[in-house]
Design an enzyme around this catalytic site. Structure first.
Site, PDB file in Angstrom:
ATOM      1  N   HIS A 149       0.812  -1.214   0.000  1.00  0.00           N
ATOM      2  CA  HIS A 149       0.000   0.000   0.000  1.00  0.00           C
ATOM      3  C   HIS A 149       0.851   1.272   0.000  1.00  0.00           C
ATOM      4  O   HIS A 149       0.328   2.363  -0.238  1.00  0.00           O
ATOM      5  CB  HIS A 149      -1.001  -0.004   1.162  1.00  0.00           C
ATOM      6  CG  HIS A 149      -0.444   0.207   2.518  1.00  0.00           C
ATOM      7  ND1 HIS A 149      -0.212  -0.823   3.409  1.00  0.00           N
ATOM      8  CD2 HIS A 149      -0.077   1.340   3.182  1.00  0.00           C
ATOM      9  CE1 HIS A 149       0.254  -0.333   4.537  1.00  0.00           C
ATOM     10  NE2 HIS A 149       0.355   0.971   4.430  1.00  0.00           N
ATOM     11  N   ASP A 178       0.144  -7.638   1.220  1.00  0.00           N
ATOM     12  CA  ASP A 178       0.596  -6.266   1.464  1.00  0.00           C
ATOM     13  C   ASP A 178       2.114  -6.166   1.557  1.00  0.00           C
ATOM     14  O   ASP A 178       2.657  -5.433   2.378  1.00  0.00           O
ATOM     15  CB  ASP A 178      -0.054  -5.688   2.723  1.00  0.00           C
ATOM     16  CG  ASP A 178      -0.082  -4.156   2.725  1.00  0.00           C
ATOM     17  OD1 ASP A 178       0.330  -3.563   1.709  1.00  0.00           O
ATOM     18  OD2 ASP A 178      -0.505  -3.572   3.739  1.00  0.00           O
ATOM     19  N   SER A 266       4.684   2.880   7.571  1.00  0.00           N
ATOM     20  CA  SER A 266       4.414   1.639   6.852  1.00  0.00           C
ATOM     21  C   SER A 266       5.593   1.213   5.982  1.00  0.00           C
ATOM     22  O   SER A 266       6.176   2.024   5.254  1.00  0.00           O
ATOM     23  CB  SER A 266       3.188   1.792   5.950  1.00  0.00           C
ATOM     24  OG  SER A 266       2.033   1.431   6.634  1.00  0.00           O
TER      25      SER A 266
END
Length: 470
Positions: A149, A178, A266
């Site tokens: 993402h 992911d 992230s």
């Protein structure tokens, strides 16, 4: 729309997390992808109020600070010499020297391996900033692991490592997990992060998170492992709503921590007291969208294995049982006179699968895997995804009211991934107005349920369908 063209600054990114309204407990979700966040930079774009969401952090770098006119404070809320070989697992514990603290020693060891990732879109021939995130150096010649993402929807990427900025290319990704891999162009002599063992964690042990929260590069935070084996499935509709890949995303056995994870973290590293990578920072649960003491990382053993497959030019594969499933609950059990009030109902068994070889049959209800209770199809999907292709698992099966244990050697989903891609392409060509209309079955991509409206979110078949009562 704010347009950062030739030299976009990550501190000019106004991307913000997805905001999903909920009426009760915090719910799991990722943030808007960097692609979706661009539209939100338009002047006058209003922010929805959110009670609760769980977010991964591709973007939102410095959004709060810029809104308040602040720049620099947080306001409101592994390889050997060969390029493609994994970093060795060192047996030597990290020992602080010359009076330094443990945190100082770990930060000094790990920060050279932490990456700041900038993602851009091609806007009419000019690059437009989409969002920022973090990554981890895997090889000396520039292979980097991050979250899907963080890079989803991007056409160009820049990465900063130890103060040096490189153009980067997307090597590949596994949206369902992911995980993604970037390659820093013309990089050499980088410092790969040492890989630890995420299967050997203890609740309460010390950890550090590293990355670029809110675009603040080379940031660290410390905490503990709050829990392990926190698993979650994000269905396709939720993923698309949140700006993710629009595919079922499966997060098995995540590491929970109270070490700070914020927008921009992230894809960054979670490391142990020896400075070894044990997780990839990915999600939080929060009522505000920012750090609230509950963050999650994808276990390094799982993420690095997928990244190594991508680097090798392979399609990442996952363990697969080879069945199509539906969830059994007490209401369904009563309606259809089933012998168990919870579990995963086997709707069909794929030919040539490990399930068929082990003797699983239509109508079986799987109630446990390796002794761990299975409440429904999602539980079994997560449990299987947490294993590796070739592993042998023990299923507890209720067959006609009698429980028995069946050992199954798991296969992989390479063939079903190919079938899924082909089915999706055919469906889009024949019925474009209906969108995707396909999904992973509860076994994580078993090739069942294409075109079935009950399969679009990856939750498998419905018992009413199975028994002819739509």
């Amino acid at each position: 729309m704010t347009n950062f063209n030739t030299n976009p600054s990550p501190r000019g990114n106004h991307a913000r997390p997805a905001e999903l309204i909920a009426d009760s407990a915090p719910a799991f979700d990722i943030d808007r992808s960097v692609a979706a966040s661009v539209a939100e930079t338009a002047p006058g774009a209003q922010s929805k109020r959110s009670r609760t969401f769980l977010t991964g952090f591709a973007g939102a770098a410095m959004a709060c600070m810029l809104a308040l006119g602040i720049n620099g404070a947080v306001i409101n809320p592994a390889t050997a010499e060969a390029a493609n070989e994994p970093a060795p697992m060192s047996q030597a514990a990290l020992t602080p020297q010359n009076g330094e603290t443990l945190a100082e020693a770990v930060a000094a060891k790990c920060l050279p391996s932490v990456v700041f990732v900038e993602t851009y879109a091609d806007a009419g021939g000019q690059l437009q900033a989409m969002g920022t995130g973090s990554g981890v150096v895997m090889t000396q010649d520039g292979y980097l692991i991050t979250n899907n993402h963080v890079v989803d929807g991007g056409q160009a990427f820049k990465v900063t490592i130890e103060g040096n900025t490189y153009d980067a290319e997307l090597v590949g990704a596994d949206p369902s997990s992911d995980v993604a891999v970037l390659k820093a162009k013309d990089a050499n002599g980088l410092t790969p992060m040492e890989i630890g063992n995420s299967d050997d964690l203890t609740v309460g042990q010390w950890v550090m998170t590293l990355g670029a929260p809110f675009g603040l590069e080379q940031s660290v935070a410390t905490g503990i492992v709050s829990a392990t084996s926190r698993s979650q499935i994000m269905d396709a509709s939720t993923s698309a709503q949140a700006g993710g890949s629009g595919e079922v995303t499966i997060y098995p056995n995540m590491i929970q921590t109270d070490a700070a994870i914020n927008p921009g973290n992230s894809g960054g590293a979670m490391v142990d007291a020896d400075g070894k990578l044990i997780g990839i920072n990915t999600l939080i649960t929060s009522y505000s969208g920012n750090y609230s003491g509950v963050g999650f990382a994808i276990p390094a053993n799982y993420a690095v294995n997928l990244a190594q497959q991508i680097i090798a030019g392979e399609t990442p594969t996952h363990a697969q049982l080879g069945v199509s499933l539906s969830t059994v609950n007490d209401q369904m059990a009563g309606s259809y006179n089933l012998p168990a009030e919870s579990g995963a109902y086997v709707a069909s068994v794929a030919q040539g699968s490990g399930a068929e070889a082990a003797g699983l049959a239509e109508g079986d209800i799987i109630t446990a895997l390796n002794g761990e209770k299975v409440e429904g199809a999602s539980d079994l999907m997560l449990a299987v995804r947490g294993e590796k292709p070739g592993d042998t698992v023990t299923l507890t099966v209720n067959r006609n009211g009698q429980e028995q244990e069946i050992q199954v050697t798991l296969g992989d989903d390479a063939a079903s991934q190919k079938a899924a891609a082909e089915a999706k392409k055919q469906l889009e060509q024949s019925m474009p107005e209906q969108g995707d209309g396909y999904g992973y079955g509860q076994d994580g991509g078993n090739g069942y349920g294409y075109g079935d409206p009950y399969g679009q979110d990856g939750r498998g078949l419905n018992l009413d369908d199975l028994f002819g009562q739509r």
